[in-house]
Design a protein around this motif. Structure first.
Motif, short mmCIF file in Angstrom:
data_model
loop_
_atom_site.label_atom_id
_atom_site.label_comp_id
_atom_site.label_asym_id
_atom_site.label_seq_id
_atom_site.Cartn_x
_atom_site.Cartn_y
_atom_site.Cartn_z
N SER A 193 6.55 -1.67 -5.95
CA SER A 193 7.71 -0.83 -6.31
C SER A 193 7.35 0.65 -6.35
CB SER A 193 8.28 -1.27 -7.67
OG SER A 193 7.29 -1.14 -8.69
N GLY A 194 6.10 0.96 -6.73
CA GLY A 194 5.68 2.36 -6.75
C GLY A 194 5.65 2.96 -5.35
N ILE A 195 5.21 2.16 -4.37
CA ILE A 195 5.20 2.63 -2.97
C ILE A 195 6.64 2.84 -2.49
CG2 ILE A 195 4.51 2.07 -0.62
CD1 ILE A 195 2.28 0.34 -1.74
N VAL A 196 7.51 1.88 -2.82
CA VAL A 196 8.91 1.97 -2.40
C VAL A 196 9.57 3.23 -2.97
CG1 VAL A 196 11.19 0.90 -2.63
CG2 VAL A 196 9.19 -0.51 -2.09
N ALA A 197 9.35 3.48 -4.26
CA ALA A 197 9.96 4.66 -4.89
C ALA A 197 9.46 5.95 -4.24
CB ALA A 197 9.66 4.66 -6.39
N ALA A 198 8.16 5.99 -3.94
CA ALA A 198 7.59 7.19 -3.32
C ALA A 198 8.13 7.39 -1.90
CB ALA A 198 6.07 7.09 -3.30
N LEU A 199 8.27 6.30 -1.15
CA LEU A 199 8.81 6.41 0.21
C LEU A 199 10.28 6.85 0.18
CD1 LEU A 199 7.28 3.21 1.88
CD2 LEU A 199 6.78 5.60 2.49
N GLU A 200 11.04 6.29 -0.74
CA GLU A 200 12.47 6.62 -0.81
C GLU A 200 12.69 8.10 -1.14
OE1 GLU A 200 14.55 2.40 -2.12
OE2 GLU A 200 13.93 3.82 -3.67
N LYS A 201 11.81 8.66 -1.97
CA LYS A 201 11.94 10.07 -2.35
C LYS A 201 11.19 10.99 -1.40
CE LYS A 201 12.41 8.98 -7.27
NZ LYS A 201 11.79 9.13 -8.62
N SER A 202 10.43 10.41 -0.47
CA SER A 202 9.63 11.19 0.46
C SER A 202 8.81 12.24 -0.30
CB SER A 202 10.51 11.88 1.51
OG SER A 202 9.72 12.49 2.51
N VAL A 203 8.04 11.75 -1.25
CA VAL A 203 7.23 12.62 -2.10
C VAL A 203 6.09 13.23 -1.29
CG1 VAL A 203 7.81 11.29 -4.16
CG2 VAL A 203 5.78 10.70 -2.82
N PRO A 204 5.39 14.22 -1.83
CA PRO A 204 4.22 14.76 -1.14
C PRO A 204 3.20 13.66 -0.82
CG PRO A 204 4.86 16.21 -2.93
CD PRO A 204 5.71 14.98 -3.05
N THR A 205 2.43 13.88 0.23
CA THR A 205 1.52 12.84 0.72
C THR A 205 0.55 12.35 -0.36
OG1 THR A 205 0.02 14.57 1.52
CG2 THR A 205 1.64 13.70 3.08
N ALA A 206 0.06 13.23 -1.20
CA ALA A 206 -0.91 12.83 -2.23
C ALA A 206 -0.31 11.82 -3.20
CB ALA A 206 -1.41 14.06 -2.98
N GLN A 207 0.97 12.00 -3.55
CA GLN A 207 1.62 11.07 -4.48
C GLN A 207 1.82 9.70 -3.85
OE1 GLN A 207 4.60 14.49 -6.08
NE2 GLN A 207 4.98 12.45 -6.90
N LEU A 208 2.22 9.69 -2.61
CA LEU A 208 2.44 8.41 -1.93
C LEU A 208 1.11 7.68 -1.73
CD1 LEU A 208 4.10 6.33 -0.41
CD2 LEU A 208 4.06 7.83 1.60
N GLU A 209 0.08 8.40 -1.37
CA GLU A 209 -1.23 7.77 -1.17
C GLU A 209 -1.76 7.17 -2.47
OE1 GLU A 209 -2.81 10.54 2.56
OE2 GLU A 209 -2.98 11.25 0.48
N ARG A 210 -1.56 7.87 -3.56
CA ARG A 210 -2.02 7.34 -4.85
C ARG A 210 -1.26 6.06 -5.20
NH1 ARG A 210 -5.02 9.16 -8.99
NH2 ARG A 210 -4.55 8.42 -11.09
N ALA A 211 0.04 6.02 -4.88
CA ALA A 211 0.82 4.80 -5.14
C ALA A 211 0.28 3.63 -4.33
CB ALA A 211 2.29 5.06 -4.80
N ILE A 212 -0.19 3.89 -3.11
CA ILE A 212 -0.75 2.83 -2.26
C ILE A 212 -2.08 2.34 -2.83
CG2 ILE A 212 -1.72 2.34 0.03
CD1 ILE A 212 0.37 4.31 1.16
N TRP A 213 -2.94 3.26 -3.24
CA TRP A 213 -4.27 2.89 -3.73
C TRP A 213 -4.19 1.92 -4.91
CZ3 TRP A 213 -6.10 8.67 -4.27
CH2 TRP A 213 -6.20 9.24 -2.99
N PHE A 214 -3.26 2.22 -5.83
CA PHE A 214 -3.21 1.45 -7.07
C PHE A 214 -2.09 0.40 -7.08
CE2 PHE A 214 -5.20 5.52 -8.13
CZ PHE A 214 -6.41 5.07 -8.65
N SER A 215 -1.63 0.02 -5.90
CA SER A 215 -0.57 -0.99 -5.81
C SER A 215 -1.13 -2.41 -5.74
CB SER A 215 0.28 -0.73 -4.56
OG SER A 215 -0.50 -0.94 -3.38
#
Length: 245
Positions: A193-215
Motif C-alpha cells: 500500500s505504501g508503494i501504491v500511495a507513492a505512485l498515485e501521488k507521483s512523489v519524489p523518487t527518493a520517497q518512492l524508492e524508500r517505500a519499495i525498500w521497506f515494503s
C-alpha cells in the motif's frame, strides 16, 4: 320715367406712382444723357447694366451659424471615447491546461523497451505515467535483473504473483502478462500500500524508492537501499518474442 344723369366731367384716372428704384434708375440714365450732351462719352451697354445693377441691388442677410447643443456635443464625445476604449481594450488571454496523449498498450508493446514495460505497468495499474514514476520503476527493474537481459523469464521484477514461483523465480507467458500481474500484485496485497500511495501521488523518487525498500518485495530490502543504484538506466529493447509477438 327717370333719366340717367350724366356728368360732363371727365373721370379722374389714378396715376401709378414710380417706385424709388425706378426713380433712381431714371435719374442715373438722365444723368448719363446730360453728360453726353455736355461732351462726355456716350454710356456703353456695360455702363447702363452697371447702373441698373446698382439701382436694383438686393440686401444680403447672412444668418448666424447654428450653435450646437453642449449636452449633445458632450454625449457624442463620450460615445467616441467609449468606442475608443472598447477598441483599445484587449480581452485577456485565457490560459488553458495542456494535455499530453498517454500512449496505449499497442504503442508501448511496439516500442518494446524497458522504459515501455515500466510505463505499461503504470498503465495497467492506473498510476500516473510521470517521469519520476518511470525513473524509479526502471531502477527497480535493474535491481531485479541485469539491464541487458531485463526481460529474463518474462519477469522483469521477479514477481511471484501469478508466475508460479513463490520466490520470484516464476515465468510469465509474455511481458504483457508480467505487467498485468505486477500491477495486480501492487493493487491487491496490503503490504504494498505504501508503494501504491507513492505512485498515485507521483512523489519524489527518493520517497518512492524508500517505500519499495521497506515494503517486503525483496527479503533483503536491497540492504536498506545501500545496494540501490542511481545511475541512469540505458534504454534496452527486448526481442518481439518476449512480448508474445
Amino acid at each position: 320715367m327717370p333719366k340717367h344723369q350724366h356728368s360732363d366731367a371727365r373721370p379722374a384716372f389714378r396715376r401709378h406712382g414710380w417706385s424709388t428704384v425706378r426713380t433712381a434708375f431714371a435719374s442715373i440714365v438722365a444723368g448719363l444723357l446730360i453728360m453726353n450732351t455736355l461732351g462726355f462719352s456716350t454710356p456703353s451697354d456695360d455702363d447702363l447694366l452697371a447702373a441698373y445693377t446698382a439701382a436694383n441691388a438686393q440686401p444680403l442677410v447672412v444668418a448666424p451659424a447654428p450653435t450646437a447643443d453642449p449636452s449633445v456635443v458632450a454625449d457624442a464625445a463620450g460615445a467616441s471615447d467609449a468606442a475608443a476604449d472598447a477598441v483599445a481594450t484587449v480581452a485577456p488571454l485565457i490560459e488553458r491546461p495542456t494535455y499530453s496523449a498517454t500512449p496505449g498498450y499497442e504503442t508501448l508493446i511496439s516500442g518494446g523497451t524497458n522504459y515501455d514495460w515500466a510505463k505499461l505497468v503504470l498503465l495497467k495499474g492506473e498510476f500516473p505515467m510521470t517521469d519520476s514514476n518511470v525513473t524509479v520503476l526502471t531502477r527497480w527493474m535493474r535491481q531485479e535483473n541485469y539491464v541487458n537481459t531485463w526481460w529474463n523469464r518474462n519477469n522483469p521484477l521477479n514477481n511471484g504473483w501469478g508466475s508460479g514461483g513463490g520466490g520470484g523465480t516464476g515465468r510469465y507467458v509474455s511481458l504483457v502478462s508480467a505487467a498485468e500481474n505486477a500491477a495486480e500484485a501492487l493493487r491487491t496485497l496490503p503490504r504494498y500500500s505504501g508503494i501504491v500511495a507513492a505512485l498515485e501521488k507521483s512523489v519524489p523518487t527518493a520517497q518512492l524508492e524508500r517505500a519499495i525498500w521497506f515494503s517486503g518485495w525483496a527479503t533483503g530490502m536491497y540492504n536498506n537501499g545501500a545496494h540501490w543504484s542511481y545511475a541512469e538506466v540505458p534504454v534496452v529493447k527486448a526481442p518481439p518474442s518476449a512480448w508474445g509477438r
